[in-house]
Design a protein around this motif. Structure first.
Motif, PDB file in Angstrom:
ATOM      1  N   VAL A  73       0.584  -1.256  -0.035  1.00 58.89           N
ATOM      2  CA  VAL A  73      -0.013   0.095   0.096  1.00 58.89           C
ATOM      3  C   VAL A  73       0.948   1.296   0.048  1.00 58.89           C
ATOM      4  O   VAL A  73       0.177   2.400  -0.155  1.00 58.89           O
ATOM      5  CB  VAL A  73      -0.968  -0.123   1.398  1.00 58.89           C
ATOM      6  N   THR A  74       2.260   1.111   0.035  1.00 55.98           N
ATOM      7  CA  THR A  74       3.102   2.391  -0.024  1.00 55.98           C
ATOM      8  C   THR A  74       3.502   2.398  -1.424  1.00 55.98           C
ATOM      9  O   THR A  74       4.391   3.509  -1.314  1.00 55.98           O
ATOM     10  CB  THR A  74       4.275   1.994   1.007  1.00 55.98           C
ATOM     11  N   ASP A  75       3.013   1.904  -2.408  1.00 59.51           N
ATOM     12  CA  ASP A  75       3.687   1.738  -3.653  1.00 59.51           C
ATOM     13  C   ASP A  75       2.628   2.020  -4.739  1.00 59.51           C
ATOM     14  O   ASP A  75       1.897   0.892  -4.870  1.00 59.51           O
ATOM     15  CB  ASP A  75       4.548   0.356  -3.907  1.00 59.51           C
ATOM     16  N   ALA A  76       2.838   3.073  -5.421  1.00 55.40           N
ATOM     17  CA  ALA A  76       1.704   3.649  -6.253  1.00 55.40           C
ATOM     18  C   ALA A  76       1.605   2.489  -7.346  1.00 55.40           C
ATOM     19  O   ALA A  76       0.342   2.215  -7.679  1.00 55.40           O
ATOM     20  CB  ALA A  76       2.079   4.895  -6.878  1.00 55.40           C
ATOM     21  N   GLU A 117       3.396   6.171   6.324  1.00 60.51           N
ATOM     22  CA  GLU A 117       3.474   5.813   4.975  1.00 60.51           C
ATOM     23  C   GLU A 117       2.369   4.712   4.882  1.00 60.51           C
ATOM     24  O   GLU A 117       1.633   4.561   3.980  1.00 60.51           O
ATOM     25  CB  GLU A 117       4.661   5.233   4.444  1.00 60.51           C
ATOM     26  N   THR A 118       2.304   3.668   5.653  1.00 62.46           N
ATOM     27  CA  THR A 118       1.415   2.586   5.737  1.00 62.46           C
ATOM     28  C   THR A 118       0.158   3.131   6.229  1.00 62.46           C
ATOM     29  O   THR A 118      -0.919   2.885   5.681  1.00 62.46           O
ATOM     30  CB  THR A 118       2.004   1.331   6.562  1.00 62.46           C
ATOM     31  N   ASN A 119       0.036   3.298   7.510  1.00 57.34           N
ATOM     32  CA  ASN A 119      -1.332   3.548   8.304  1.00 57.34           C
ATOM     33  C   ASN A 119      -2.247   4.732   7.699  1.00 57.34           C
ATOM     34  O   ASN A 119      -3.221   4.774   7.954  1.00 57.34           O
ATOM     35  CB  ASN A 119      -0.912   3.773   9.601  1.00 57.34           C
ATOM     36  N   THR A 120      -1.307   5.693   7.137  1.00 59.57           N
ATOM     37  CA  THR A 120      -2.129   6.879   6.956  1.00 59.57           C
ATOM     38  C   THR A 120      -2.002   7.166   5.341  1.00 59.57           C
ATOM     39  O   THR A 120      -3.249   7.152   4.828  1.00 59.57           O
ATOM     40  CB  THR A 120      -1.381   8.273   7.521  1.00 59.57           C
ATOM     41  N   PHE A 121      -0.794   7.437   4.943  1.00 59.25           N
ATOM     42  CA  PHE A 121      -0.978   7.620   3.247  1.00 59.25           C
ATOM     43  C   PHE A 121      -1.266   6.236   2.627  1.00 59.25           C
ATOM     44  O   PHE A 121      -1.858   6.550   1.396  1.00 59.25           O
ATOM     45  CB  PHE A 121       0.485   8.055   2.845  1.00 59.25           C
ATOM     46  N   GLY A 122      -0.942   4.972   2.954  1.00 57.85           N
ATOM     47  CA  GLY A 122      -1.497   4.044   2.107  1.00 57.85           C
ATOM     48  C   GLY A 122      -2.956   3.725   2.527  1.00 57.85           C
ATOM     49  O   GLY A 122      -3.761   3.287   1.163  1.00 57.85           O
ATOM     50  N   VAL A 123      -3.610   4.130   3.452  1.00 59.67           N
ATOM     51  CA  VAL A 123      -5.069   4.176   3.532  1.00 59.67           C
ATOM     52  C   VAL A 123      -5.781   5.101   2.479  1.00 59.67           C
ATOM     53  O   VAL A 123      -6.753   5.008   1.819  1.00 59.67           O
ATOM     54  CB  VAL A 123      -5.677   4.354   4.871  1.00 59.67           C
ATOM     55  N   MET A 124      -5.119   6.462   2.568  1.00 55.96           N
ATOM     56  CA  MET A 124      -5.646   7.499   1.674  1.00 55.96           C
ATOM     57  C   MET A 124      -5.474   7.174  -0.053  1.00 55.96           C
ATOM     58  O   MET A 124      -6.300   7.197  -0.568  1.00 55.96           O
ATOM     59  CB  MET A 124      -4.779   8.495   2.086  1.00 55.96           C
ATOM     60  N   ALA A 125      -4.193   6.600  -0.219  1.00 53.18           N
ATOM     61  CA  ALA A 125      -4.158   5.950  -1.575  1.00 53.18           C
ATOM     62  C   ALA A 125      -4.933   5.070  -2.109  1.00 53.18           C
ATOM     63  O   ALA A 125      -5.514   5.238  -3.151  1.00 53.18           O
ATOM     64  CB  ALA A 125      -2.720   5.593  -1.791  1.00 53.18           C
ATOM     65  N   MET A 126      -5.325   4.053  -1.271  1.00 55.35           N
ATOM     66  CA  MET A 126      -6.127   2.842  -1.716  1.00 55.35           C
ATOM     67  C   MET A 126      -7.414   3.502  -1.933  1.00 55.35           C
ATOM     68  O   MET A 126      -8.186   3.024  -2.719  1.00 55.35           O
ATOM     69  CB  MET A 126      -6.064   1.802  -0.649  1.00 55.35           C
ATOM     70  N   THR A 127      -7.670   4.375  -0.907  1.00 58.33           N
ATOM     71  CA  THR A 127      -9.270   4.937  -0.900  1.00 58.33           C
ATOM     72  C   THR A 127      -9.345   5.519  -2.372  1.00 58.33           C
ATOM     73  O   THR A 127     -10.444   5.630  -3.164  1.00 58.33           O
ATOM     74  CB  THR A 127      -9.475   5.739   0.437  1.00 58.33           C
ATOM     75  N   GLN A 128      -8.413   6.531  -2.570  1.00 58.07           N
ATOM     76  CA  GLN A 128      -8.411   7.261  -3.707  1.00 58.07           C
ATOM     77  C   GLN A 128      -8.601   6.560  -4.838  1.00 58.07           C
ATOM     78  O   GLN A 128      -9.212   7.039  -5.929  1.00 58.07           O
ATOM     79  CB  GLN A 128      -7.356   8.439  -3.709  1.00 58.07           C
ATOM     80  N   ALA A 129      -7.800   5.366  -4.811  1.00 60.19           N
ATOM     81  CA  ALA A 129      -7.764   4.521  -6.207  1.00 60.19           C
ATOM     82  C   ALA A 129      -9.066   3.967  -6.519  1.00 60.19           C
ATOM     83  O   ALA A 129      -9.619   3.327  -7.743  1.00 60.19           O
ATOM     84  CB  ALA A 129      -6.800   3.402  -5.900  1.00 60.19           C
ATOM     85  N   VAL A 130      -9.979   3.664  -5.517  1.00 62.02           N
ATOM     86  CA  VAL A 130     -11.356   3.017  -5.747  1.00 62.02           C
ATOM     87  C   VAL A 130     -12.492   3.837  -5.857  1.00 62.02           C
ATOM     88  O   VAL A 130     -13.663   3.671  -6.181  1.00 62.02           O
ATOM     89  CB  VAL A 130     -11.695   2.049  -4.547  1.00 62.02           C
ATOM     90  N   ILE A 131     -12.310   5.176  -5.503  1.00 68.81           N
ATOM     91  CA  ILE A 131     -13.149   6.170  -5.462  1.00 68.81           C
ATOM     92  C   ILE A 131     -13.997   6.550  -6.858  1.00 68.81           C
ATOM     93  O   ILE A 131     -15.030   6.529  -7.098  1.00 68.81           O
ATOM     94  CB  ILE A 131     -12.901   7.571  -5.163  1.00 68.81           C
TER      95      ILE A 131
END
Length: 267
Positions: A73-76, A117-131
């Motif tokens: 989840v830390t890797d785009a 990177e994992t707990n915060t930005f990883g969650v945000m990145a995954m969420t942004q990807a499915v929105i």
């Protein structure tokens, strides 16, 4: 959180979606809460996409309704690949996380950034990807798994708490803006589980984060951690995630485990 407005969704399309088998994508499924959540959704008839850094298919039931995919989840690039491979999903469960317990003074900032990177930005990145797919279909749910440290402060967990509290604010705000598109966003707050491996994927030992100056302070705290009055089981969290994913009301918070429930009631 905004309550869903059914008038936004044609009745026919809603019925069609309800009839098909639903699919959930779960991050951090190699152990603990994520693994149990994958098993729980599968047992309830859902298709499950269980993701983990190093795929281990043998830990889950053999089933045509389970797919195990690699994900960091830390890797785009890894996120983009898993979203493409997964195809349309109905629910995203952001469970992947790492932790740190120790005196903040002794915690390297490099590790603090790794936790975020994992707990915060990883969650945000995954969420942004499915929105986009959720917004376009006007359906879907994001369930973010945080911690009971967001309900009551816990000593020797400053960096970890900060990373999880950030997701509490993120989730509450996002629930409002995605509610306009009938997309739900939820929080599951697990209590304390003695089996939680805070050092997993961190390469930082707890004993290295307790300087001598903190030894007397930390000793009774770790003793209490070792023999807690109430504990959270993996099944408690899996059930809470299931309830959150299927909740059609405006409820945002879902404490998981007797200790988390007690903290939530006392708040």
């Amino acid at each position: 959180m905004m309550v869903q407005n059914a008038s936004f969704i044609p009745v026919a399309s809603t019925a069609t979606r309800d009839m098909k088998m639903k699919t959930v994508l779960i991050t951090g499924s190699s152990s603990g809460y994520g693994l149990e959540t994958a098993r729980h959704f599968h047992s309830r008839g859902w298709n499950v996409i269980a993701t983990m850094r190093t795929p281990r298919e043998e830990i889950l039931p053999r089933s045509e309704r389970i797919r195990v995919l690699p994900l960091d989840v830390t890797d785009a690039a890894s996120i983009a690949a898993v979203i493409e491979a997964a195809g349309p999903i109905d629910a995203l469960v952001n469970n992947a996380g790492i932790g740190v317990v120790g005196a903040f003074e002794a915690t390297p900032m490099s590790h603090v950034r790794k936790v975020f990177e994992t707990n915060t930005f990883g969650v945000m990145a995954m969420t942004q990807a499915v929105i986009p797919q959720f917004r376009e279909r006007r359906s879907g749910v994001v369930v973010n798994v945080t911690s009971s440290v967001t309900l009551a402060s816990m000593p020797l967990a400053a960096a970890y708490t900060a990373s999880k509290l950030a997701i509490t604010g993120f989730t509450g705000s996002l629930a409002h803006e995605l509610g306009a598109f009938d997309v739900r966003v939820k929080l599951v707050e697990p209590g304390y589980a003695p089996t939680t491996r805070f050092s997993q994927n961190t390469q930082v030992r707890v004993e290295d984060l307790i300087p001598q100056a903190y030894a007397a302070y930390a000793q009774p705290i770790f003793a209490e951690f070792a023999s807690p009055a109430l504990v959270t089981k993996e099944t408690d969290v899996a059930e809470a995630v299931w309830e959150a994913a299927n909740d059609m009301t405006g409820q945002l918070h879902f404490p998981a485990g007797p200790d988390a429930v007690a903290l939530a009631r006392a708040a």
